[in-house]
Design an enzyme around this catalytic site. Structure first.
Site, mmCIF file in Angstrom:
data_model
loop_
_atom_site.group_PDB
_atom_site.id
_atom_site.type_symbol
_atom_site.label_atom_id
_atom_site.label_comp_id
_atom_site.label_asym_id
_atom_site.label_seq_id
_atom_site.Cartn_x
_atom_site.Cartn_y
_atom_site.Cartn_z
ATOM 1 N N GLY A 32 0.806 -1.203 0.000
ATOM 2 C CA GLY A 32 0.000 0.000 0.000
ATOM 3 C C GLY A 32 0.843 1.259 0.000
ATOM 4 O O GLY A 32 0.448 2.289 -0.523
ATOM 5 N N ASP A 51 -3.595 -2.337 9.049
ATOM 6 C CA ASP A 51 -3.674 -3.078 7.794
ATOM 7 C C ASP A 51 -3.203 -4.509 7.999
ATOM 8 O O ASP A 51 -2.411 -5.035 7.223
ATOM 9 C CB ASP A 51 -2.855 -2.366 6.713
ATOM 10 N N GLY A 96 3.903 1.549 -1.241
ATOM 11 C CA GLY A 96 4.895 1.583 -2.294
ATOM 12 C C GLY A 96 5.335 0.169 -2.655
ATOM 13 O O GLY A 96 4.974 -0.797 -1.985
#
Ligand SMILES: *[C@@H]1O[C@H](CO)[C@@H](O)[C@H](O)[C@H]1NC(C)=O
Ligand SMILES: *[C@@H]1O[C@H](CO)[C@@H](O)[C@H](O)[C@H]1NC(C)=O
Ligand SMILES: *[C@@H]1O[C@H](CO)[C@@H](O)[C@H](O)[C@H]1NC(C)=O
Ligand SMILES: *[C@@H]1O[C@H](CO)[C@@H](O)[C@H](O)[C@H]1NC(C)=O
Ligand SMILES: *[C@@H]1O[C@H](CO)[C@@H](O)[C@H](O)[C@H]1NC(C)=O
Ligand SMILES: *[C@@H]1O[C@H](CO)[C@@H](O)[C@H](O)[C@H]1NC(C)=O
Ligand SMILES: *[C@@H]1O[C@H](CO)[C@@H](O)[C@H](O)[C@H]1NC(C)=O
Ligand SMILES: *[C@@H]1O[C@H](CO)[C@@H](O)[C@H](O)[C@H]1NC(C)=O
Ligand SMILES: *[C@@H]1O[C@H](CO)[C@@H](O)[C@H](O)[C@H]1NC(C)=O
Ligand SMILES: *[C@@H]1O[C@H](CO)[C@@H](O)[C@H](O)[C@H]1NC(C)=O
Length: 841
Positions: A517, A632, A519
């Protein structure tokens, strides 16, 4: 949903009548009767008479013309209702508006003293502002208005309206809630700007403060949640606080997209300020932001020198270096006092400690100077024994201006992780003597009248040398009310860009391991043969270099066997990269959801992965002293080492790159749909309990070997959660267990895990256990509470592309995300999914 709804009949009637009389101006000779209206030129707003629900009282007001849900944004005679429909609005030749009956009883009037040059004109502008002006000017020059309704707001702040003071005339524009549903008269819940040296927005309940925004720090209100300090605009709105010394101090906002209709309303019933957005397709208003949003957001819940954390126990916690005032009862709402005695201007007994991300304290007893530097500010505070803290007035760039506080500091709380520093005065035994010398050197500069050039030169040299040292040493962050980073200044290896380019073969696509997310991730081999994973952070993370370094140093301190180890970083101009240990077995999802590899993971390995992941998460939440919410957690973020031990990755990144929030709600949802808790998806509220929810999903995926999304079941449309809940209610949870685990001996442990999973997935965050309980539940045979119905039973339609919404560079994408957030609230999660099946908005 709205209190303003009138029967459609009245709407239609008004609509028909408005046809007969539709212009935006009223001249001196005309009058506005009950039943006729004025419309703004672009037909957005309408002025006329109305009643509320079944009350017969008549009011003169302004509402949105094209919104079918009658939304009154302004009421002229809110405290003087008209009893019948014989009243007229006319303009007097002394430049006032008058609501009067035929027999000349005046029910309401404007009280302007400005005399018009010629007969004035009344005009309803496209902004919703009703103005009285001379007939020769064209409604563009605010200075020349004889009167304007924007100066006398009711319960609604429209875009472009000013909330606050005109310092020259003493006019104060405040927003006051309606008493209730069908009584627009002034309630006792108000919203305004304080009129002092360091203005801030305050909500008042009667005469007492109920919520404060914190003073403006150049970027945002200092009490607004947020990580990055570059954010001056919201993806949907631009906010500003204008404070020019002698003229005005006001807050105002506008929508970036003109076609987005939004207002801010004070709600007396809920004691909330609500920003709502019109959703045309659905025909309703949708709540966008609210303040205060929780108990910690109300005024001073914890007393002096305390931090308030909603999901901590107790909620109030003393700042590092302070202890509860009433030690016998440990009643923290009384506030805290310094743990060590403090004596003014005594070396070792008087110093300042730097706290990061604290909302600036109540400004009632504060003083500011715009041109002072932080060091002059420190001296200023040090010199006065009633001064208890200082900070930069404007945190942009290197920081500027000075704000100092007197007396006990109240209404503090940690709101962000970076950018905003507050220096609190306390006995600091760690203040080393050299630092005290520095103070003297500074004092010398500040106070001596005619020092010799030599002394100045020496002092300046000394000061700069010390200053550099000081800055290097002072990496300190307040998280979970602890100050860390002062005691040991740990060094994190810095790699130069060329080394990374070599190691990754110039970021070749062959070396690319995946796209996270924040990179892309590349595999690399250092010159000494060590294998590494390189995460190249997107350039948009919007974070200053110092904060980035601080964050990395913090992350490097997170050492746990179930967290991926950070080996170093690379910072070079635009490039920011993190180096991790390389995990040859890649991530959990590559095993779990692969029909052949999943057999490698037998139950004992899976259970080990569960327990170890729980341990890693507990460490992030609690034991690490930094209270990191992962935000996440998912199977692809659990990496496996050679022995299939799980290691959580991407921790701290969410904090570094994703924390852009204003006024309470996250405007960028960082995370992965399918793993995100309901309160996070819908309201943008996150807490450790949102991580617990994600853990619950991970747990079900590990037990079942199926993804929460993307699985279809015959006979019903539920996702994995829904499926599990169905089996649970039918008394056959064992049917969930992955086929490749067929073994009766694992049954009780696996079913117990499912039970724990359901507890983690409870709709209400408070019903979910915290991670320490989860760890205990997994490792013991204690009785477990019965789960209630979990959140998000249906969401399996999303595909991967739609499911990942992240921080994006382009502003259009940001708008998409934010509107999405709103839409989610409108339609409920499942409806949204149905809707978005075809296209993105
Ligand atoms: C206040 O909030 C309640 C609940 O959301 C809502 O029903 C009511 O219409 C709101 N009142 C105002 C004045 O917006
Ligand atoms: C005024 O009210 C009376 C009765 O309440 C009604 O008959 C009349 O039509 C109303 N006039 C207007 C202009 O609405
Ligand atoms: C209308 O007024 C009656 C009597 O005052 C009341 O009982 C009723 O609840 C009101 N209806 C609405 C929709 O407010
Ligand atoms: C004028 O009319 C209003 C109603 O429109 C009434 O309440 C008031 O008493 C009247 N005043 C006089 C002086 O007649
Ligand atoms: C106008 O001034 C008079 C007297 O000063 C006061 O009674 C009245 O309430 C004022 N009206 C408004 C609309 O402010
Ligand atoms: C505010 O008004 C409400 C009713 O509208 C009342 O119950 C409450 O006590 C009032 N609060 C204050 C502080 O005046
Ligand atoms: C503004 O919003 C409307 C509808 O919400 C959309 O059609 C339009 O493309 C948006 N404009 C911009 C510049 O984003
Ligand atoms: C603010 O600080 C500057 C620089 O130290 C000083 O020249 C100025 O007089 C101060 N202003 C006030 C109002 O104290
Ligand atoms: C310290 O500041 C307070 C508050 O501004 C002021 O009243 C007092 O005079 C100051 N004391 C000194 C010694 O400057
Ligand atoms: C708007 O959405 C809600 C559900 O979120 C639904 O109940 C309502 O019927 C919708 N209204 C319209 C006009 O479509």
């Amino acid at each position: 949903m709205t209190i303003f709804t009138l029967t459609l009949g009245i709407c239609n009637l008004l609509f028909l009548l408005s046809k007969a009389f539709s212009t935006d101006t009223l001249t001196f000779s005309q009058s506005l009767h009950d039943g006729t209206t004025l419309s703004s030129k672009d037909e957005t707003f309408e002025l006329g008479f109305f009643s509320l629900r079944n009350s017969t009282n008549r009011y003169l007001g302004i509402w949105f013309k094209n919104i079918p849900v009658k939304t009154i944004v302004w009421v002229a005679n809110r405290d003087h209702p008209l009893k019948d429909n014989s009243t007229k609005l006319t303009i007097t030749n002394d430049g006032n508006l008058l609501l009067h009956s035929n027999n000349n009883t005046v029910h309401w009037s404007t009280n302007t003293t400005t005399k018009p040059l010629r007969p004035p004109i009344l005009q309803l502008l496209n902004t919703g502002n009703l103005i009285l002006r001379n007939d020769d000017d064209h409604g563009n020059n605010e200075e020349k208005f004889l009167w304007q309704s924007f100066d006398y707001p009711c319960d609604t702040l429209l875009p472009g309206m000013k909330l606050g003071w005109n310092k020259k005339t003493g006019l104060n524009r405040i927003i006051t809630a309606w008493k209730n549903w069908d009584d627009p008269s002034a309630g006792n819940f108000t919203w305004g700007i304080t009129f002092d040296s360091n203005p801030e927005m305050v909500l008042w309940k009667g005469t007492s403060k109920y919520h404060r925004s914190g003073p403006w720090n150049g970027v945002r209100f200092s009490g607004a949640f947020g990580g990055s300090n570059r954010l001056t605009t919201h993806p949907l709105f631009v906010y500003k606080l204008v404070n020019n010394n002698n003229d005005e101090v006001y807050y105002s906002y506008r929508s970036i997209n003109k076609s987005l209709i939004s207002i801010v309303v004070m709600n007396q019933t809920l004691f909330r300020r609500q920003r709502i957005i019109w959703i045309p397709d659905n025909g309703t208003w949708r709540l966008f932001q609210t303040a205060p949003r929780d108990i910690c957001d109300t005024y001073n819940p914890c007393g002096s020198y305390a931090n308030c954390m909603v999901d901590a126990s107790p909620v109030c916690q003393c700042l590092e270096g302070f202890q509860p005032k009433s030690s016998e009862t440990m009643d923290l709402s009384q506030g805290c006092v310094r743990s060590e005695p403090w004596r003014c201007r005594v070396d070792g007994r008087d110093g300042f400690r730097k706290f990061v991300g604290l909302k600036y304290p109540d400004t009632t007893h504060s003083w500011v100077n715009r041109s002072m530097t932080l060091d002059e500010c420190k001296v200023k505070c040090w010199e006065n024994c009633s001064c208890t803290a200082y900070a930069n007035l404007d945190i942009r760039g290197a920081g500027s201006g000075c704000s100092i506080w007197f007396g006990d500091l109240i209404d503090l709380k940690v709101v962000s992780q970076s950018g905003q520093y507050l220096y609190i005065r306390m006995a600091d035994s760690r203040t080393d003597p050299k630092d005290a010398h520095k103070k003297k050197a500074l004092l010398l500069i500040g106070t001596t009248v005619a020092p010799t050039v030599l002394v100045i030169l020496f002092a300046i040299l000394y000061y700069y040398r010390r200053k550099r040292k000081y800055e290097e040493e002072n990496v300190s962050v307040v998280k979970n009310d602890k100050v860390v980073g002062q005691e040991d200044s740990m060094e994190l290896p810095l790699f130069d860009f060329a080394t990374i380019v070599n190691a990754t073969n110039n970021f070749s696509t062959d070396n690319k391991l995946g796209q996270g997310g924040f990179g892309p991730v590349y595999k690399g081999v250092l010159a000494d043969g060590q294998e590494i994973a390189v995460k190249r952070l997107s350039r948009s993370s919007g974070q200053g270099l110092t904060e980035f370094k601080n964050e990395i140093i913090l992350c490097a301190k997170l050492q746990h066997r179930n967290l991926v180890k950070v080996l170093g970083c690379c910072i070079e101009e635009e490039e920011k990269m993190l180096l991790y240990e390389y995990m040859p077995n890649r991530s959990l999802d590559s095993f779990l959801f692969d029909s052949t590899k999943s057999e490698i993971l037998d139950w004992s390995k899976r259970f080990h992965i569960l327990c170890a992941t729980a341990g890693g998460l507990l460490y992030l939440h609690q034991d690490s002293r930094l209270r990191i919410i992962h935000r996440d957690l998912k199977a692809s973020n659990i990496l496996l080492d050679n022995n299939l031990n799980p290691k959580i990755s991407d921790f701290g990144l969410a904090r570094m790159c994703g924390g852009d929030q204003i006024e309470g709600n996250t405007n960028r949802i960082v995370g992965t749909y399918g793993y995100m808790a309901p309160e996070y998806v819908i309201h943008g509220l996150f807490s450790t309990k949102s991580d617990v929810f994600s853990f619950g999903i991970l747990l079900l995926e590990i037990v079942s070997g199926k993804k929460n999304r993307e699985v279809t079941y015959p006979h019903h449309s539920h996702n994995l959660i829904g499926h599990t809940w169905k089996l649970w209610k039918e008394g056959t949870p064992e049917k969930l267990i992955d086929n490749c685990l067929e073994d009766a001996s694992i049954l009780s442990e696996a079913v117990r895990s499912i039970h724990i999973g359901l507890l983690c997935l409870q709709r209400q965050p408070n019903d979910r256990p915290n991670m320490s309980s989860v760890v205990v539940m997994l490792s013991s045979d204690n009785e477990l509470p019965e789960p209630k119905e979990p959140g998000f039973l249906i969401d399996r339609i999303l595909n991967e592309e739609q499911s990942e919404f992240r921080s994006q560079t382009s502003s259009t994408n940001e708008v998409t995300i934010s509107i999405l957030n709103v839409w989610l609230g409108v339609y409920g999660f499942s409806d949204f999914l149905g809707l978005s099946k075809g296209s993105r908005f």
